[in-house]
Scaffold this active site. Structure first.
Site, PDB file in Angstrom:
ATOM      1  NE  ARG A 144      -3.554  -2.140   2.886  1.00 50.22           N
ATOM      2  CZ  ARG A 144      -3.228  -3.609   3.570  1.00 50.22           C
ATOM      3  NH1 ARG A 144      -1.841  -3.574   4.040  1.00 50.22           N
ATOM      4  NH2 ARG A 144      -4.042  -4.332   3.664  1.00 50.22           N
ATOM      5  CE  LYS A 168      -5.887  -0.936   5.379  1.00 47.18           C
ATOM      6  NZ  LYS A 168      -7.255  -1.241   4.749  1.00 47.18           N
ATOM      7  CG  HIS A 239      -4.937   0.473  -3.731  1.00 49.20           C
ATOM      8  ND1 HIS A 239      -4.433   0.342  -2.433  1.00 49.20           N
ATOM      9  CD2 HIS A 239      -5.880  -0.487  -3.563  1.00 49.20           C
ATOM     10  CE1 HIS A 239      -5.043  -0.505  -1.736  1.00 49.20           C
ATOM     11  NE2 HIS A 239      -5.986  -1.106  -2.388  1.00 49.20           N
ATOM     12  NE  ARG A 242      -3.218  -3.715  -1.501  1.00 51.89           N
ATOM     13  CZ  ARG A 242      -2.591  -4.287  -0.538  1.00 51.89           C
ATOM     14  NH1 ARG A 242      -1.285  -4.386  -0.380  1.00 51.89           N
ATOM     15  NH2 ARG A 242      -3.316  -5.188   0.265  1.00 51.89           N
ATOM     16  CG  HIS A 265      -6.198  -8.634   1.340  1.00 54.37           C
ATOM     17  ND1 HIS A 265      -6.180  -9.244   0.191  1.00 54.37           N
ATOM     18  CD2 HIS A 265      -6.022  -7.302   1.083  1.00 54.37           C
ATOM     19  CE1 HIS A 265      -6.159  -8.287  -0.675  1.00 54.37           C
ATOM     20  NE2 HIS A 265      -6.146  -7.155   0.076  1.00 54.37           N
ATOM     21  CE1 TYR A 274      -6.389  -7.035  -6.755  1.00 61.25           C
ATOM     22  CE2 TYR A 274      -6.450  -8.320  -4.904  1.00 61.25           C
ATOM     23  CZ  TYR A 274      -6.308  -7.165  -5.587  1.00 61.25           C
ATOM     24  OH  TYR A 274      -6.167  -5.802  -4.740  1.00 61.25           O
TER      25      TYR A 274
END
Length: 293
Positions: A144, A168, A239, A242, A265, A274
Site C-alpha cells: 500500500r 494495517k 493502489h 497493487r 489481507h 483478483y
C-alpha cells in the site's frame, strides 16, 4: 456525557485500543459526529430507530451504497463501545443491518503496460532514480502507498530480496521482490538518496526533494505521471499497481493464500476479487480471439 467528551473518548479508543490509522480514526469520528448531530436527545436516547433514521437520511441525500455500508459499520462499532462504557443499556447496533457494498472490479494494467510503466522513469537525476525505485517496488511487492511511505532503509534486506512492511493494525509482514526492484533501489540509495539526505531525514527510505520522508501525495503524482506516458493504460494511483501485481501473480500461477499473505489481507475474501479480475480478462481474451465466441 457531553458530545465532545463522547467523541474524545471514542477517538482515544480507536487510536490506542483499536490501533486504527489516523485516516480511519478521522473517518469514524466524522461519521459519529454526523450521527450525534442527528440525535436530538442525549446519548442515552440512541436506539435502533435513531440509527435507521440517520442512515435513511444519508440514503435520501444520495450517498453511495459503499458509504452507507461504511457508516453502518461505524455506527455498530460506536454503539458497541457506548454499551461497554455503560452509556447505553443495550447495544442497538446489533439490530442494524446494511446492504453489502458493491465490489467493483479494479482497473489493472496488462503485463506489457506494466513493463512500459516500469521503464517510464529513465535518467540518472535523483528524482528520476527515486521515481523508478518507487514504481518498481510498488509493482514488485504490491504494498500500500502508506506502507511504502513508512519504509526505512533497514527494512530492505538486500541479501534475501525481502522488504519488511508494517501493515494495517501494526501487523508486520515480509514481502519478497525481484532483481529489477533491487537494482532500482540500489541506484536510488547510492546515487540519489545520498544527495538528498539531510540531518532531519532520519532512516526514511524514500525522500522528498527537501530531504524529509516522502508523503502519499507525492507517490500518487509519481504513479499518475508514469501511467500518463503509457498509451492505453488506465489512469489510477498506487493502489492500481497493487491490484495489477496481485492479478499478475495469480495469472502466473501463484495460489490465492500466498497472494493474501503478500498483500497483508486479514481475510481471504479481500483477495478473492483478483480471481474475478483474472476471469474477466480471460473472458475478454476469449471473446476477442475465439472464432465462435
Amino acid at each position: 456525557m457531553g458530545r465532545d467528551e463522547v467523541l474524545g473518548a471514542f477517538g482515544r479508543y480507536l487510536r490506542f485500543e483499536r490501533d486504527l490509522s489516523p485516516h480511519t480514526v478521522r473517518a469514524y469520528l466524522t461519521d459519529v459526529s454526523s450521527l450525534l448531530d442527528h440525535l436530538t436527545g442525549s446519548i442515552e436516547d440512541l436506539d435502533i430507530a435513531v440509527l435507521r433514521e440517520w442512515l435513511a437520511e444519508q440514503h435520501d441525500a444520495g450517498k453511495a451504497r459503499a458509504t452507507l455500508a461504511r457508516r453502518a459499520a461505524c455506527a455498530r462499532t460506536f454503539t458497541a463501545y457506548c454499551h461497554r462504557q455503560g452509556w447505553l443499556d443495550a447495544d442497538p447496533g446489533l439490530l442494524l443491518g446494511s446492504a453489502k457494498a458493491p465490489r467493483d472490479l479494479p482497473a489493472v494494467l496488462d503485463q506489457e503496460q506494466a513493463q512500459e510503466v516500469m521503464n517510464s522513469a529513465p535518467g540518472v537525476e535523483p528524482k528520476e532514480l527515486r521515481d523508478r525505485a518507487i514504481l518498481e517496488l510498488l509493482y514488485a511487492t504490491g504494498v500500500r502507498v502508506s506502507e511504502l511511505c513508512g519504509l526505512d532503509v533497514d527494512d530492505v534486506d538486500r541479501d534475501r530480496h525481502v522488504v519488511r512492511v508494517m501493515g494495517k493494525g501494526r501487523k508486520e509482514r515480509s514481502v519478497p521482490f525481484g532483481l529489477p526492484a533491487l537494482r532500482a533501489l540500489d541506484q536510488w540509495c547510492i546515487h540519489g538518496r545520498a544527495l538528498w539526505v539531510r540531518a532531519g531525514s532520519g532512516p526514511a527510505l524514500f525522500l522528498g526533494v527537501r530531504g524529509g520522508r516522502i508523503d502519499a501525495g507525492t507517490v500518487r503524482r509519481v504513479v499518475h505521471a508514469a501511467l500518463a506516458q503509457v498509451e492505453g493504460a488506465p489512469d489510477m494511483g498506487p493502489h492500481g499497481l497493487r491490484h495489477s501485481a496481485a492479478t499478475h501473480l495469480l495469472e502466473g500461477g501463484a495460489d490465492l493464500r500466498s497472494v493474501q499473505e503478500l498483500l497483508g489481507h486479514a481475510s481471504l475474501n479481500s483477495t478473492q476479487i483478483y480471481t474475478h479480475v483474472s476471469i474477466e480478462r480471460l473472458r475478454a481474451a476469449y471473446k476477442q480471439a475465439h472464432p465462435r465466441a
